[in-house]
Design a protein around this motif. Sequence first.
Motif, PDB file in Angstrom:
ATOM      1  N   GLY A   1     -10.328   3.171  -5.078  1.00 52.81           N
ATOM      2  CA  GLY A   1      -9.437   2.832  -3.975  1.00 52.81           C
ATOM      3  C   GLY A   1      -7.970   2.776  -4.320  1.00 52.81           C
ATOM      4  N   ASP A   2      -7.603   3.189  -5.528  1.00 45.92           N
ATOM      5  CA  ASP A   2      -6.222   3.099  -6.021  1.00 45.92           C
ATOM      6  C   ASP A   2      -5.587   4.491  -5.970  1.00 45.92           C
ATOM      7  OD1 ASP A   2      -3.925   3.026  -7.672  1.00 45.92           O
ATOM      8  OD2 ASP A   2      -4.745   1.386  -8.857  1.00 45.92           O
ATOM      9  N   GLY A   3      -4.589   4.688  -5.092  1.00 46.01           N
ATOM     10  CA  GLY A   3      -3.945   5.984  -4.935  1.00 46.01           C
ATOM     11  C   GLY A   3      -3.201   6.423  -6.176  1.00 46.01           C
ATOM     12  N   ARG A   4      -2.555   5.484  -6.847  1.00 43.47           N
ATOM     13  CA  ARG A   4      -1.835   5.832  -8.073  1.00 43.47           C
ATOM     14  C   ARG A   4      -2.808   6.313  -9.127  1.00 43.47           C
ATOM     15  NH1 ARG A   4      -0.216   1.212  -9.026  1.00 43.47           N
ATOM     16  NH2 ARG A   4       1.785   1.222  -7.973  1.00 43.47           N
ATOM     17  N   ALA A   5      -3.976   5.654  -9.202  1.00 43.70           N
ATOM     18  CA  ALA A   5      -4.971   6.019 -10.205  1.00 43.70           C
ATOM     19  C   ALA A   5      -5.512   7.425  -9.965  1.00 43.70           C
ATOM     20  CB  ALA A   5      -6.117   5.005 -10.197  1.00 43.70           C
ATOM     21  N   ILE A   6      -5.788   7.784  -8.701  1.00 43.08           N
ATOM     22  CA  ILE A   6      -6.361   9.108  -8.448  1.00 43.08           C
ATOM     23  C   ILE A   6      -5.368  10.198  -8.813  1.00 43.08           C
ATOM     24  CG2 ILE A   6      -5.692   9.308  -6.017  1.00 43.08           C
ATOM     25  CD1 ILE A   6      -8.921  10.545  -7.678  1.00 43.08           C
TER      26      ILE A   6
ATOM     27  N   VAL B   1      -1.626  -7.383   5.520  1.00 40.94           N
ATOM     28  CA  VAL B   1      -2.694  -7.124   4.562  1.00 40.94           C
ATOM     29  C   VAL B   1      -2.931  -5.621   4.450  1.00 40.94           C
ATOM     30  CG1 VAL B   1      -5.099  -7.575   3.951  1.00 40.94           C
ATOM     31  CG2 VAL B   1      -3.763  -9.328   5.137  1.00 40.94           C
ATOM     32  N   LEU B   2      -2.774  -5.095   3.238  1.00 43.67           N
ATOM     33  CA  LEU B   2      -3.044  -3.683   2.963  1.00 43.67           C
ATOM     34  C   LEU B   2      -4.420  -3.547   2.326  1.00 43.67           C
ATOM     35  CD1 LEU B   2       0.130  -3.883   3.165  1.00 43.67           C
ATOM     36  CD2 LEU B   2       0.195  -1.873   1.709  1.00 43.67           C
TER      37      LEU B   2
ATOM     38  N   VAL C   1       2.494   8.742   5.046  1.00 44.17           N
ATOM     39  CA  VAL C   1       1.744   7.833   4.176  1.00 44.17           C
ATOM     40  C   VAL C   1       0.259   7.983   4.463  1.00 44.17           C
ATOM     41  CG1 VAL C   1       1.280   5.412   3.615  1.00 44.17           C
ATOM     42  CG2 VAL C   1       3.628   6.189   3.934  1.00 44.17           C
ATOM     43  N   ILE C   2      -0.537   8.143   3.436  1.00 40.19           N
ATOM     44  CA  ILE C   2      -1.989   8.241   3.582  1.00 40.19           C
ATOM     45  C   ILE C   2      -2.582   6.849   3.467  1.00 40.19           C
ATOM     46  CG2 ILE C   2      -4.097   9.083   2.476  1.00 40.19           C
ATOM     47  CD1 ILE C   2      -2.570  11.605   1.711  1.00 40.19           C
ATOM     48  N   GLY C   3      -3.370   6.485   4.463  1.00 36.52           N
ATOM     49  CA  GLY C   3      -3.971   5.164   4.497  1.00 36.52           C
ATOM     50  C   GLY C   3      -3.121   4.174   5.280  1.00 36.52           C
ATOM     51  N   GLN C   4      -3.623   2.956   5.422  1.00 35.95           N
ATOM     52  CA  GLN C   4      -2.933   1.848   6.093  1.00 35.95           C
ATOM     53  C   GLN C   4      -2.618   2.155   7.560  1.00 35.95           C
ATOM     54  OE1 GLN C   4      -3.371  -0.478   4.124  1.00 35.95           O
ATOM     55  NE2 GLN C   4      -3.526   0.728   2.237  1.00 35.95           N
ATOM     56  N   THR C   5      -3.440   2.978   8.202  1.00 40.16           N
ATOM     57  CA  THR C   5      -3.183   3.304   9.609  1.00 40.16           C
ATOM     58  C   THR C   5      -3.292   2.075  10.509  1.00 40.16           C
ATOM     59  OG1 THR C   5      -5.518   3.943   9.827  1.00 40.16           O
ATOM     60  CG2 THR C   5      -3.942   5.697   9.362  1.00 40.16           C
ATOM     61  N   ARG C   6      -4.066   1.094  10.074  1.00 42.49           N
ATOM     62  CA  ARG C   6      -4.236  -0.112  10.890  1.00 42.49           C
ATOM     63  C   ARG C   6      -2.922  -0.858  11.065  1.00 42.49           C
ATOM     64  NH1 ARG C   6      -4.821  -5.248   9.845  1.00 42.49           N
ATOM     65  NH2 ARG C   6      -4.821  -4.854   7.603  1.00 42.49           N
ATOM     66  N   ILE C   7      -2.055  -0.810  10.064  1.00 44.11           N
ATOM     67  CA  ILE C   7      -0.789  -1.549  10.181  1.00 44.11           C
ATOM     68  C   ILE C   7       0.374  -0.635  10.551  1.00 44.11           C
ATOM     69  CG2 ILE C   7      -1.555  -3.313   8.564  1.00 44.11           C
ATOM     70  CD1 ILE C   7       0.311  -2.005   6.489  1.00 44.11           C
ATOM     71  N   LEU C   8       0.247   0.673  10.246  1.00 49.85           N
ATOM     72  CA  LEU C   8       1.358   1.585  10.504  1.00 49.85           C
ATOM     73  C   LEU C   8       1.245   2.299  11.845  1.00 49.85           C
ATOM     74  CD1 LEU C   8       1.705   3.214   6.960  1.00 49.85           C
ATOM     75  CD2 LEU C   8       3.220   1.524   8.001  1.00 49.85           C
ATOM     76  N   GLY C   9       0.064   2.243  12.467  1.00 51.48           N
ATOM     77  CA  GLY C   9      -0.114   2.907  13.754  1.00 51.48           C
ATOM     78  C   GLY C   9       0.762   2.308  14.841  1.00 51.48           C
TER      79      GLY C   9
ATOM     80  N   GLY D   1       0.232   1.500  -1.872  1.00 54.01           N
ATOM     81  CA  GLY D   1       1.463   1.915  -1.217  1.00 54.01           C
ATOM     82  C   GLY D   1       2.408   0.815  -0.794  1.00 54.01           C
ATOM     83  N   LYS D   2       2.335  -0.357  -1.416  1.00 54.55           N
ATOM     84  CA  LYS D   2       3.204  -1.459  -1.010  1.00 54.55           C
ATOM     85  C   LYS D   2       4.680  -1.106  -1.200  1.00 54.55           C
ATOM     86  CE  LYS D   2       1.002  -4.463  -3.634  1.00 54.55           C
ATOM     87  NZ  LYS D   2      -0.233  -3.726  -4.023  1.00 54.55           N
ATOM     88  N   THR D   3       5.027  -0.604  -2.380  1.00 55.27           N
ATOM     89  CA  THR D   3       6.427  -0.242  -2.643  1.00 55.27           C
ATOM     90  C   THR D   3       6.857   0.934  -1.784  1.00 55.27           C
ATOM     91  OG1 THR D   3       6.127  -0.994  -4.922  1.00 55.27           O
ATOM     92  CG2 THR D   3       8.072   0.334  -4.451  1.00 55.27           C
ATOM     93  N   THR D   4       5.968   1.888  -1.613  1.00 50.96           N
ATOM     94  CA  THR D   4       6.260   3.052  -0.778  1.00 50.96           C
ATOM     95  C   THR D   4       6.632   2.640   0.635  1.00 50.96           C
ATOM     96  OG1 THR D   4       4.719   4.422  -2.009  1.00 50.96           O
ATOM     97  CG2 THR D   4       5.249   5.138   0.212  1.00 50.96           C
ATOM     98  N   ILE D   5       5.797   1.788   1.212  1.00 51.65           N
ATOM     99  CA  ILE D   5       6.025   1.345   2.590  1.00 51.65           C
ATOM    100  C   ILE D   5       7.333   0.574   2.693  1.00 51.65           C
ATOM    101  CG2 ILE D   5       5.156  -0.227   4.372  1.00 51.65           C
ATOM    102  CD1 ILE D   5       2.318   0.683   3.561  1.00 51.65           C
TER     103      ILE D   5
END
Length: 435
Positions: free
Chosen positions: A204-209, A164-165, A31-39, A65-69
């Motif tokens: 900041g939206d991964g789906r959008a990019i 919080v994501l 998963v790209i991003g959210q390292t603060r909560i997934l680390g 990435g809420k659904t992904t996580i």
Amino acid sequence: MPDLFDSPSATPPEAPRPLADRIRPARLSEVIGQTRILGADGPLGSMLAAGSLSSLILWGPPGVGKTTIARLLADETDLAFVQISAIFTGVPELRKVFEAARLRRQQGKGTLLFVDEIHRFNKAQQDGFLPHMEDGTILLVGATTENPSFELNAALLSRAQVIVLERLSLAELELLAQRAERELGRKLPLTPEARDALLGMADGDGRAILNLIEQVAAWKTAAPLDTDAMAQRLMRRAAKYDKSGDEHYNLISALHKSVRGSDPDAALYWFARMLEGGEDPRYLARRITRMAVEDIGLADPAAARHCLDAWALYERLGSPEGELALAQAVIYLALAPKSNAGYAAYKGARAEARRTGSLMPPAHILNAPTKLMKEQGYGAGYAYDHDAEDGFSGQNYFPDGMKRPVLYLPVERGFERELKRRLDWFVSQRLKRGG
């Protein structure tokens, strides 16, 4: 609802698959991003390491990435993943979901129930999850873009941890773009400047990019496109702004605190962000007038008048010309001397009024229009201040027996410096005269 990294459904091999579906991660480590909560030291990393995942509320903007996580958490813990949306699910469907989870549990298999847009369930529906969470029938993972403190009831929040994501940074969006290019087998036909602009469009939206990349990758160009050429082919995404939701309150808070912090550049930026998002300028006019009263007050009595004049100018000129008047008021407020002494004094006076109840004013400052009232001592001993040599009698005006509170404490800034000088003189004279 389908999300950026939902597991692929059973489709024929030859069926076309969107780019987002082709590059979705298979493990949490991807998963790209959210390292603060997934680390390893983050809340989810710690739970997984300890083998004790609890019910969760994933709070964050779209496309992070809420659904992904949630799906990958089910894989990591060997739970059956069931996804519903509060938009399309009613009480009968919920009963079926809970019954299926109960049967699954009897067979030794747990259920991770992912509820998208959980804030859209009403209080009674939210309460319906509680017994199934408590007896272990489901492990609830809810996703919301709204502040759980306001949108979810206390009983549900007490049984789930809020995670919080955050929006994806430009660096994380770039990593996502590179992953997409590896899947596509070619670089995007953009100059470096245009590429940076494309990442900025995603906000900041991964789906959008990924959606934007898929559009750009389909272009047939002889040479890389610059920013202007790219902009002509793409519709720029509107900034995330919900005039009745969290972002509304976040941005007005940022504007207010920037004014209070005497930063005109930051204040103008947040003011412009709200206008660009479609905020009603009249709402902004009202709020900046409140800032003048609350945070500047008597340190610059002209500040409130300046805001009212800007408001009136907006009403006369309309948009967009009138918004300039409001912007200038924002600059004036940011650079004005600050004092909340009047605001604090007002709140203190309200608190004293509640505390002391219905104490009568002292008799000497009551009018005595009738004979009976004169006989009761109304007005007796009142000293007419204009008769004093310096226009100040020093009498007590608080109820008899009430300890005199000190409510107004002016600061040594702006016009309040002069008010403080006056107040200090009155205090000293009152002490001399025993008032």
